[in-house]
Design a protein around this motif. Structure first.
Motif, PDB file in Angstrom:
ATOM      1  N   GLY A 178       0.802  -1.226   0.000  1.00  0.00           N
ATOM      2  CA  GLY A 178       0.000   0.000   0.000  1.00  0.00           C
ATOM      3  C   GLY A 178       0.824   1.259   0.000  1.00  0.00           C
ATOM      4  N   ILE A 179       0.159   2.346   0.333  1.00  0.00           N
ATOM      5  CA  ILE A 179       0.787   3.672   0.352  1.00  0.00           C
ATOM      6  C   ILE A 179       0.293   4.435   1.587  1.00  0.00           C
TER       7      ILE A 179
ATOM      8  N   LEU B 204      -2.438  10.766   8.967  1.00  0.00           N
ATOM      9  CA  LEU B 204      -1.703   9.968   7.994  1.00  0.00           C
ATOM     10  C   LEU B 204      -2.686   8.931   7.463  1.00  0.00           C
ATOM     11  N   TYR B 205      -2.945   9.002   6.180  1.00  0.00           N
ATOM     12  CA  TYR B 205      -3.900   8.102   5.535  1.00  0.00           C
ATOM     13  C   TYR B 205      -3.115   6.901   5.010  1.00  0.00           C
ATOM     14  N   VAL B 206      -3.223   5.790   5.723  1.00  0.00           N
ATOM     15  CA  VAL B 206      -2.486   4.584   5.354  1.00  0.00           C
ATOM     16  C   VAL B 206      -3.455   3.646   4.640  1.00  0.00           C
ATOM     17  N   GLN B 207      -3.148   3.303   3.407  1.00  0.00           N
ATOM     18  CA  GLN B 207      -4.044   2.476   2.579  1.00  0.00           C
ATOM     19  C   GLN B 207      -3.301   1.195   2.215  1.00  0.00           C
ATOM     20  N   MET B 208      -3.840   0.076   2.619  1.00  0.00           N
ATOM     21  CA  MET B 208      -3.197  -1.209   2.362  1.00  0.00           C
ATOM     22  C   MET B 208      -4.188  -2.155   1.708  1.00  0.00           C
ATOM     23  N   LEU B 209      -3.733  -2.851   0.685  1.00  0.00           N
ATOM     24  CA  LEU B 209      -4.551  -3.902   0.095  1.00  0.00           C
ATOM     25  C   LEU B 209      -3.993  -5.251   0.522  1.00  0.00           C
ATOM     26  N   GLY B 210      -4.888  -6.204   0.712  1.00  0.00           N
ATOM     27  CA  GLY B 210      -4.447  -7.517   1.180  1.00  0.00           C
ATOM     28  C   GLY B 210      -5.093  -8.643   0.411  1.00  0.00           C
ATOM     29  N   ARG B 211      -4.366  -9.754   0.339  1.00  0.00           N
ATOM     30  CA  ARG B 211      -4.926 -10.985  -0.234  1.00  0.00           C
ATOM     31  C   ARG B 211      -4.248 -12.168   0.462  1.00  0.00           C
TER      32      ARG B 211
ATOM     33  N   LEU C 103      -6.186   2.893  -4.890  1.00  0.00           N
ATOM     34  CA  LEU C 103      -5.642   3.675  -3.784  1.00  0.00           C
ATOM     35  C   LEU C 103      -5.533   5.157  -4.118  1.00  0.00           C
ATOM     36  N   ARG C 104      -5.259   5.453  -5.372  1.00  0.00           N
ATOM     37  CA  ARG C 104      -5.194   6.867  -5.761  1.00  0.00           C
ATOM     38  C   ARG C 104      -6.462   7.266  -6.520  1.00  0.00           C
TER      39      ARG C 104
END
Ligand code: FES
Ligand SMILES: [Fe+2]
Length: 368
Positions: A131-132, A264-271, A295-296
């Motif tokens: 993520g970002i 702080l906007y923490v964006q994470m993708l998971g699988r 995410l963007r």
């Protein structure tokens, strides 16, 4: 913050809940101490200097500390000075898990289990994540309420992720059965609210109208793939959206307070993956495809919304002047959970409580 933003040999300053904190890797783990030298108060992060593993030396007069326990271990210009070994920086509990660094800034000792403060499955060993993180100009509570707002998805209708993909995203959800439409989880260590979009309690709006006249044919324009089966918001500041941006993926967000007006906007993708090779492939897929699209591209609309909500909610009386409606029931449940289970109010930064106690003591002495 993201592990990759600290780097393998990293040292940097961050602000969490108004506290300036210095992070530094040493002996394979991340350490966190106050980012303020005991001597004359400068920030280590302004010019980090390290002459031995696990030690931070203040760039101004050479006070040197052990970053694991905060102890003052030397003063370069004054070896043998009486203060050495007798004073400490404040330290913070830290954990690095699944690509993120978690710092506990609360007063509780020991801190609560990290499981309690993170959305379900984020910490699972077989959950690959990528993520970002970026700074957003709004209070973190505004961000939490934006994340699981059932009718705000209206703002995402032109997102390339939706328009370009085979995704069904309605103009909004109307909750017609409050009992079934929002689950409040309070009887476990982890507290939060779950909005199960897949249930009949949620009536999706696929034919938006203004005074009876259709304005957009979302049903005809968008795809069939069901996404975002549940949207969950977990204390203190974690969001989980299952099956997003694709079935089988999970979208996580953390809204970490920097101060009153920024998070702080923490964006994470998971699988879920079976091995490191799959995890590596997933991380590349996120960087190449889902970062620009989801995410963007998709979430930039949320940032736009939060920064404009902040204009209103920055005044305390905004919470009295808002006019909520049925669609805001999830937000109301969330506020109830927060008011019941918050961990209280604490002073910002190290030693502030001591300073207040000292002032009280001095004023008592002067009155005697
Ligand atoms: S201010 Fe840090 S050593 Fe003097
Ligand atoms: Fe959104």
């Amino acid at each position: 913050m993201l592990s990759k933003d600290l780097g393998p040999e990293g040292a940097r300053g961050v602000m969490v809940c108004g506290e300036k904190i210095f992070l530094m890797r040493a002996f394979g783990r991340v350490n966190a101490v106050q980012d303020r030298c005991l001597h004359r108060g400068v920030r280590f992060s302004a010019r980090p200097e390290c002459f031995a593993e696990g030690r931070i030396t203040c760039w101004l007069h050479g006070f040197t500390y052990d970053v694991a326990d905060g102890k003052l271990v030397d003063i370069i210009a004054a070896p043998g000075a009486g203060l050495i070994g007798k004073d400490n920086l404040k330290t913070y509990p830290v954990q690095e898990r699944n690509g993120l660094i978690f710092v506990f800034v609360g007063d509780m000792d020991p801190p609560p289990p990290l499981d309690d403060d993170t959305p379900p499955t984020y910490l699972d060993e077989d959950m690959a994540t990528e993520g970002i993180a970026r700074v957003v100009n709004s209070n973190w509570r505004v961000a939490c309420e934006n994340g699981n707002d059932a009718t705000h998805i209206w703002i995402h209708r032109e997102s390339p992720l939706i328009v370009g993909g085979d995704i069904a995203l309605p103009a909004g959800f109307f909750i017609i059965n409050y009992e079934d439409g929002v689950e409040v989880i309070e009887d476990t260590g982890r507290k939060g609210v779950i909005s199960p979009h897949g249930r009949e309690s949620h009536l999706p709006c696929f034919e938006p109208k203004v005074e009876g006249t259709p304005i957009l044919d979302i049903a005809g324009k968008y795809g069939t793939k069901r996404v975002a089966t549940t949207v969950e918001l977990w204390m203190p500041c974690g969001l989980r959206v299952t099956d997003f941006p694709q079935p089988g993926m999970t979208h996580f967000e953390f809204y970490t307070p920097i101060d009153e007006t920024r998070h702080l906007y923490v964006q994470m993708l998971g699988r879920k993956v079976a091995n490191e090779q799959e995890a590596k492939r997933f991380r590349m897929e996120v960087q190449a495809l889902w970062e620009p699209l989801d995410l963007r591209g998709f979430n930039d609309e949320d940032i736009f919304a939060r920064e404009h909500l902040q204009e209103f909610y920055q005044d305390d009386d905004a919470w009295l002047n808002e006019q909520l409606f049925q669609g805001d029931v999830v937000t109301l449940r969330w506020r109830t959970v927060c008011s019941r289970w918050n961990r209280g109010i604490q002073w910002r930064g190290p030693r502030r409580l001591d300073a207040h106690a000292d002032v009280a003591r001095l004023s008592t002495v002067s009155q005697e």
